[in-house]
Write a protein that holds these residues in place. Structure first.
Motif, PDB file in Angstrom:
ATOM      1  N   LYS A   1       0.758  -1.391   0.134  1.00 26.91           N
ATOM      2  CA  LYS A   1      -0.066  -0.107  -0.182  1.00 26.91           C
ATOM      3  C   LYS A   1       0.884   1.230   0.216  1.00 26.91           C
ATOM      4  CE  LYS A   1      -3.752  -2.241   2.327  1.00 26.91           C
ATOM      5  NZ  LYS A   1      -4.232  -2.593   3.784  1.00 26.91           N
ATOM      6  N   PRO A   2       0.686   2.138  -0.915  1.00 34.47           N
ATOM      7  CA  PRO A   2       1.556   3.363  -0.897  1.00 34.47           C
ATOM      8  C   PRO A   2       1.231   4.185   0.375  1.00 34.47           C
ATOM      9  CG  PRO A   2      -0.401   3.639  -2.682  1.00 34.47           C
ATOM     10  CD  PRO A   2      -0.486   2.157  -1.892  1.00 34.47           C
ATOM     11  N   MET A   3       2.171   5.092   0.606  1.00 34.37           N
ATOM     12  CA  MET A   3       2.065   6.024   1.573  1.00 34.37           C
ATOM     13  C   MET A   3       2.952   7.288   1.284  1.00 34.37           C
ATOM     14  SD  MET A   3       4.159   4.787   5.008  1.00 34.37           S
ATOM     15  CE  MET A   3       5.581   5.807   5.513  1.00 34.37           C
ATOM     16  N   ARG A   4       2.617   8.478   1.698  1.00 34.00           N
ATOM     17  CA  ARG A   4       3.487   9.678   1.248  1.00 34.00           C
ATOM     18  C   ARG A   4       4.724   9.786   2.055  1.00 34.00           C
ATOM     19  NH1 ARG A   4       0.131  14.354  -0.686  1.00 34.00           N
ATOM     20  NH2 ARG A   4       2.095  14.798  -1.512  1.00 34.00           N
ATOM     21  N   CYS A   5       5.604   9.062   1.860  1.00 35.38           N
ATOM     22  CA  CYS A   5       6.806   9.104   2.850  1.00 35.38           C
ATOM     23  C   CYS A   5       7.400  10.370   3.134  1.00 35.38           C
ATOM     24  CB  CYS A   5       7.642   8.014   2.792  1.00 35.38           C
ATOM     25  SG  CYS A   5       8.350   7.861   1.175  1.00 35.38           S
ATOM     26  N   GLY A   6       7.607  10.996   1.729  1.00 28.97           N
ATOM     27  CA  GLY A   6       8.167  12.509   1.709  1.00 28.97           C
ATOM     28  C   GLY A   6       7.346  13.409   2.595  1.00 28.97           C
ATOM     29  N   GLN A   7       6.109  13.503   2.579  1.00 27.02           N
ATOM     30  CA  GLN A   7       5.274  14.194   3.365  1.00 27.02           C
ATOM     31  C   GLN A   7       5.244  13.888   4.696  1.00 27.02           C
ATOM     32  OE1 GLN A   7       0.809  13.479   3.144  1.00 27.02           O
ATOM     33  NE2 GLN A   7       0.665  15.625   2.477  1.00 27.02           N
ATOM     34  N   GLN A   8       5.532  12.509   5.132  1.00 19.17           N
ATOM     35  CA  GLN A   8       5.484  12.364   6.527  1.00 19.17           C
ATOM     36  C   GLN A   8       7.090  12.853   7.140  1.00 19.17           C
ATOM     37  OE1 GLN A   8       4.640   8.086   6.825  1.00 19.17           O
ATOM     38  NE2 GLN A   8       2.341   8.444   6.911  1.00 19.17           N
ATOM     39  N   SER A   9       7.859  12.788   6.285  1.00 20.70           N
ATOM     40  CA  SER A   9       9.246  13.018   6.699  1.00 20.70           C
ATOM     41  C   SER A   9       9.165  14.638   7.027  1.00 20.70           C
ATOM     42  CB  SER A   9      10.184  12.820   5.512  1.00 20.70           C
ATOM     43  OG  SER A   9      11.563  13.439   5.916  1.00 20.70           O
ATOM     44  N   ALA A  10       8.377  15.298   6.078  1.00 20.89           N
ATOM     45  CA  ALA A  10       8.291  16.763   6.366  1.00 20.89           C
ATOM     46  C   ALA A  10       7.434  16.923   7.507  1.00 20.89           C
ATOM     47  CB  ALA A  10       7.816  17.387   5.291  1.00 20.89           C
ATOM     48  N   PHE A  11       6.406  16.256   7.941  1.00 24.44           N
ATOM     49  CA  PHE A  11       5.348  16.397   9.036  1.00 24.44           C
ATOM     50  C   PHE A  11       6.459  16.004  10.435  1.00 24.44           C
ATOM     51  CE2 PHE A  11       1.332  15.426   6.910  1.00 24.44           C
ATOM     52  CZ  PHE A  11       1.292  16.726   6.491  1.00 24.44           C
ATOM     53  N   ALA A  12       7.169  15.060  10.419  1.00 23.14           N
ATOM     54  CA  ALA A  12       8.234  14.706  11.497  1.00 23.14           C
ATOM     55  C   ALA A  12       9.004  15.752  11.802  1.00 23.14           C
ATOM     56  CB  ALA A  12       8.937  13.412  11.276  1.00 23.14           C
ATOM     57  N   LEU A  13       9.680  16.429  10.809  1.00 21.59           N
ATOM     58  CA  LEU A  13      10.621  17.617  11.342  1.00 21.59           C
ATOM     59  C   LEU A  13       9.871  18.790  11.798  1.00 21.59           C
ATOM     60  CD1 LEU A  13      13.472  18.680  11.070  1.00 21.59           C
ATOM     61  CD2 LEU A  13      13.009  19.541   8.721  1.00 21.59           C
ATOM     62  N   ALA A  14       8.812  19.112  11.202  1.00 19.76           N
ATOM     63  CA  ALA A  14       7.822  20.235  11.889  1.00 19.76           C
ATOM     64  C   ALA A  14       7.321  19.723  13.117  1.00 19.76           C
ATOM     65  CB  ALA A  14       6.755  20.485  10.688  1.00 19.76           C
ATOM     66  N   ASP A  15       6.873  18.661  13.244  1.00 19.83           N
ATOM     67  CA  ASP A  15       6.654  18.212  14.780  1.00 19.83           C
ATOM     68  C   ASP A  15       7.792  18.309  15.740  1.00 19.83           C
ATOM     69  OD1 ASP A  15       3.871  17.824  13.857  1.00 19.83           O
ATOM     70  OD2 ASP A  15       4.166  15.547  13.972  1.00 19.83           O
ATOM     71  N   LYS A  16       9.045  17.864  15.363  1.00 21.67           N
ATOM     72  CA  LYS A  16      10.127  17.906  16.317  1.00 21.67           C
ATOM     73  C   LYS A  16      10.387  19.318  16.456  1.00 21.67           C
ATOM     74  CE  LYS A  16      13.668  16.384  18.161  1.00 21.67           C
ATOM     75  NZ  LYS A  16      13.482  15.578  19.548  1.00 21.67           N
ATOM     76  N   ILE A  17      10.286  20.339  15.430  1.00 24.20           N
ATOM     77  CA  ILE A  17      10.862  21.678  15.601  1.00 24.20           C
ATOM     78  C   ILE A  17       9.821  22.308  16.544  1.00 24.20           C
ATOM     79  CG2 ILE A  17      11.192  23.922  14.481  1.00 24.20           C
ATOM     80  CD1 ILE A  17      12.465  22.500  12.223  1.00 24.20           C
ATOM     81  N   GLY A  18       8.456  22.120  16.147  1.00 22.87           N
ATOM     82  CA  GLY A  18       7.156  22.979  16.886  1.00 22.87           C
ATOM     83  C   GLY A  18       7.440  24.164  16.669  1.00 22.87           C
ATOM     84  N   ASN A  19       7.598  24.969  17.975  1.00 24.88           N
ATOM     85  CA  ASN A  19       7.817  26.443  18.002  1.00 24.88           C
ATOM     86  C   ASN A  19       9.224  26.901  18.423  1.00 24.88           C
ATOM     87  OD1 ASN A  19       7.130  25.960  20.661  1.00 24.88           O
ATOM     88  ND2 ASN A  19       5.488  27.289  20.886  1.00 24.88           N
TER      89      ASN A  19
END
Length: 143
Positions: free
Chosen positions: A48-66
């Protein structure tokens, strides 16, 4: 007399562009020594396909937060983007992305994060729990 090249520190609120690129004060910064899947790149879990590029970006954004991000420039790439090692909360974000399996060590340019990649692969973290193509091959058209 030859003067040394002075590389700048960039400090501020970061916007995540993708899993290996951020922007601070309108300046694009490529995270040195790592390569994350492209935004449109797919990985597969049980076929099943998953958008791993998008998930990578989300992971970085979540790690940085504010948090405030500090980047130490290491050079520039062929697209004139700043290459840098960046940290938030005292943690190397480049290292964290590879260690957590959201990016690969970009061995063509640096061996700095190879140990972290090996650890992520052994633990089957994130990308390593999927079938995926290295981002550099995907960009080269081997899709």
């Amino acid at each position: 007399m030859i003067l040394p090249l002075l590389l700048a520190s960039l400090i501020g609120t970061a916007s995540v562009i993708d899993g290996d690129t951020i922007e601070i004060h309108g300046q694009r910064i490529r995270l040195y020594g790592i390569d994350a899947p492209e935004s449109r790149q797919l990985c597969y879990v049980d076929e099943k396909p998953m958008r791993c590029g998008q998930q990578s970006a989300f992971a970085l954004a979540d790690k940085i937060g504010n948090q405030t991000v500090t980047c130490e420039q290491t050079g520039t790439d062929r697209y004139k983007r700043i290459l840098a090692v960046c940290e938030a909360g005292g943690e190397d974000l480049n290292r964290w992305m590879v260690l957590e399996g959201h990016a690969l060590a970009f061995r063509s340019y640096s061996k700095r994060y190879v140990a972290e990649e090996n650890e992520a692969k052994a633990a089957k973290r994130s990308l390593w729990s999927t079938k995926f193509m290295p981002p550099w091959r995907w960009r080269a058209g081997a899709r």
